[in-house]
Design a protein around this motif. Structure first.
Motif, mmCIF file in Angstrom:
data_model
loop_
_atom_site.group_PDB
_atom_site.id
_atom_site.type_symbol
_atom_site.label_atom_id
_atom_site.label_comp_id
_atom_site.label_asym_id
_atom_site.label_seq_id
_atom_site.Cartn_x
_atom_site.Cartn_y
_atom_site.Cartn_z
ATOM 1 N N THR B 233 0.598 -1.413 0.319
ATOM 2 C CA THR B 233 -0.012 0.314 0.145
ATOM 3 C C THR B 233 0.927 0.851 0.015
ATOM 4 O O THR B 233 0.144 2.454 -0.635
ATOM 5 N N LEU B 234 2.037 1.494 0.862
ATOM 6 C CA LEU B 234 2.868 2.385 0.874
ATOM 7 C C LEU B 234 3.649 2.733 -0.932
ATOM 8 O O LEU B 234 3.516 3.243 -1.528
ATOM 9 N N GLY B 235 3.308 1.192 -1.690
ATOM 10 C CA GLY B 235 3.597 1.665 -2.974
ATOM 11 C C GLY B 235 2.713 2.424 -4.190
ATOM 12 O O GLY B 235 2.714 3.032 -4.812
ATOM 13 N N LEU B 236 1.677 1.452 -3.232
ATOM 14 C CA LEU B 236 -0.026 2.293 -3.682
ATOM 15 C C LEU B 236 0.102 3.327 -4.042
ATOM 16 O O LEU B 236 -0.595 4.156 -5.094
ATOM 17 N N THR B 237 0.028 3.718 -2.608
ATOM 18 C CA THR B 237 0.119 5.767 -2.409
ATOM 19 C C THR B 237 1.566 6.332 -2.717
ATOM 20 O O THR B 237 1.483 7.578 -2.188
ATOM 21 N N GLY B 238 2.061 6.028 -3.280
ATOM 22 C CA GLY B 238 3.394 6.396 -3.874
ATOM 23 C C GLY B 238 4.205 6.951 -2.750
ATOM 24 O O GLY B 238 5.325 7.634 -3.057
ATOM 25 N N GLN B 239 4.818 6.057 -1.766
ATOM 26 C CA GLN B 239 5.420 6.460 -1.158
ATOM 27 C C GLN B 239 6.698 5.883 -0.986
ATOM 28 O O GLN B 239 7.452 6.024 -0.632
#
Lengths: 332, 332
Positions: B233-239
């Protein structure tokens, strides 16, 4: 099942639960009753380019040929970036109106307009996402008034590959957690040393499962990376037969999931024993969770049936796609 | 390296570290110094039936031809049920004498007698086992007098596929834990959805690693099954970039290991910050653990070098296989 053309059960909605590995389609009446259904393996990850139209037509074409004006609603990974059309996430706290406002429309080749329900994002440094589960959760809320009226909110669990636990309060999804329990179990069983001493068996061993749950609950403070090794060492020391090791590991992981959830609750002066709790999912898996939850003092975790159908109907009704029937409209 | 026939460095012992996937052989002098060494991929899981004699001869044959009377000692999975000859586990608490008493002898085809060191078992309802690590631990104790004199005992960590953490006190292994950190990391990266958004990179990303450690430490109360999903989810949200996700997951898992260990210590009114601690293992991995341990307040975790060689030598000396040299005998 009553025929779709029966006068007091006229078809009112085509509702799709379109996920990664499967597509389920429902023909619903004006009161939300399921008049007909279709199951297809055409999950979004299995489709060729442009395959959405074909899969949609194969599954729902006959219904729509008979009644081309039927509205169509869809939820699940069909609205992801890899889906038919992306329906951007709405953020928590999320109520049914927010979901309705986030619906995107895609025009199908057969002339129908498909209304795609967005997923839900919990933003922040520990983000969480769901697609499809939000619809099931609103289905559970629609069919169980007690959930909406919980003074401290209720907890809804959706066991599976990526289990979700959502905190709901006054008709909103306030926040939620994802536990990769099912997928981690498969990876550990099939791709680590733990699987090597297991022997497959047809019949679930509930004693071994409960032993795993209790181990996570009572001796799990060192964490899952430590406890899972006992699957092997209990075998080496003759305390766990090869046929029991898979259920023991399953119990361990579900136990760690519930232990973690209980720890989340403990930080807000609550616990699993004191929460109003519902489960959504297939019966066998929900039953495993029910017996595991009982070890944490939670004895009234009911399983909600037909949450997907109810959720799709409710969101469609709120979006004005179907004339609001009494059962659903009374809640809005 | 001084030749084995140099008069003041006469060979005194052949010492084998024989594990699942590799065999390392050392020619040691009477003072324990390494005179020569051989590495072979002939781990016990890679050998054909009867392959032990051949692998032993290929690795140590030249040394033993020159000096057939050299004693031979071996530790590791070579003593397991799948090994050359089973050396049954000795139980905790275990000191070096108990290990010596548990040695089994196998006669090799070339005439040598190979002395196999047993592994250690912690019995009970959460059993633990080690084979090979016990020898490294006694090697660390032999080379670091401070460890033996710790009033509250010391903690020795052996990072890896199955990381071990042993509590040592007055020259005994009191108890230990196994964390399946390395193997679980591989299974999650290679066989779950988490790997799908990762991009491989040559250079470790220490920021991403530390972020994972801190997440486990500060926000890991829901448990590992919950936190690992943030890799996605950190990947999905660009973090979190695709190149960072592997190191982030590695940090998460090592962080959960240390969080669990800290929880074990908390139950005995201690913590990682207050423990005398040593690491045994390859330098790069130990360095990852050192920086992770620093986040838990432990700033003096030294890495012990040549623990295997020292341990094999020490046990051989105590077994009377080599004339006890000053350095080792002073400790017995």
């Amino acid at each position: 099942m009553t025929g779709a053309n029966s006068p007091h059960h006229a078809a009112a909605l085509v509702a799709l639960d379109w996920g990664t590995t499967a597509l389920r389609a429902y023909l619903l009446g004006a009161d939300g009753a399921v008049l007909d259904s279709q199951a297809s393996p055409a999950g979004i990850m299995k489709l060729p380019a442009g395959g959405f139209d074909q899969a949609f037509d194969e599954t729902c074409g006959a219904w729509l040929k008979r009644d081309p004006a039927l509205p169509v609603i869809a939820a699940g990974m069909v609205g992801s970036a890899q889906g038919w059309m992306e329906a951007p996430y709405i953020e928590t706290p999320a109520d049914a109106s927010a979901l309705v406002n986030g619906i995107v429309k895609v025009k199908a080749a057969n002339g129908s307009t498909v209304h795609i329900v967005p997923g839900v994002l919990q933003a922040g440094t520990m983000p969480n996402v769901m697609r499809g589960e939000e619809t099931q959760i609103f289905g559970a809320l629609a069919s169980d008034a007690a959930l909406d009226n919980e003074p401290h909110g209720a907890l809804i669990g959706l066991p599976g590959t990526h289990a979700k636990w959502a905190f709901v309060f006054k008709g909103r999804i306030e926040r939620f957690y994802t536990f990769m329990t099912g997928e981690t179990f498969g990876a550990l069983r099939d791709h680590t040393i733990l699987g090597r001493t297991m022997r497959a068996t047809e019949r679930p061993d509930s004693d071994a499962f409960m032993r795993g749950v209790d181990t996570a609950k009572d001796a799990g403070h060192a964490g899952m990376l430590a406890t899972i090794f006992s699957t092997r060492t209990l075998g080496l020391t003759g305390q766990l037969a090869p046929e029991q090791q898979s259920d023991y590991l399953s119990g361990l992981l579900i136990g760690h999931e519930l232990r973690g959830l209980n720890e989340v609750l403990a930080r807000e002066q609550s616990n699993l024993a004191g929460k109003t709790l519902r489960l959504i999912g297939n019966d066998a898996l929900c039953e495993r969770y029910r017996v595991a939850l009982a070890r944490f003092g939670c004895n009234d975790a009911k399983t909600v049936g037909e949450a997907t159908e109810h959720g799709l109907y409710r969101i469609a009704a709120q979006a004005g796609l179907v004339k609001a029937a009494v059962r659903a409209s009374s809640k809005e």
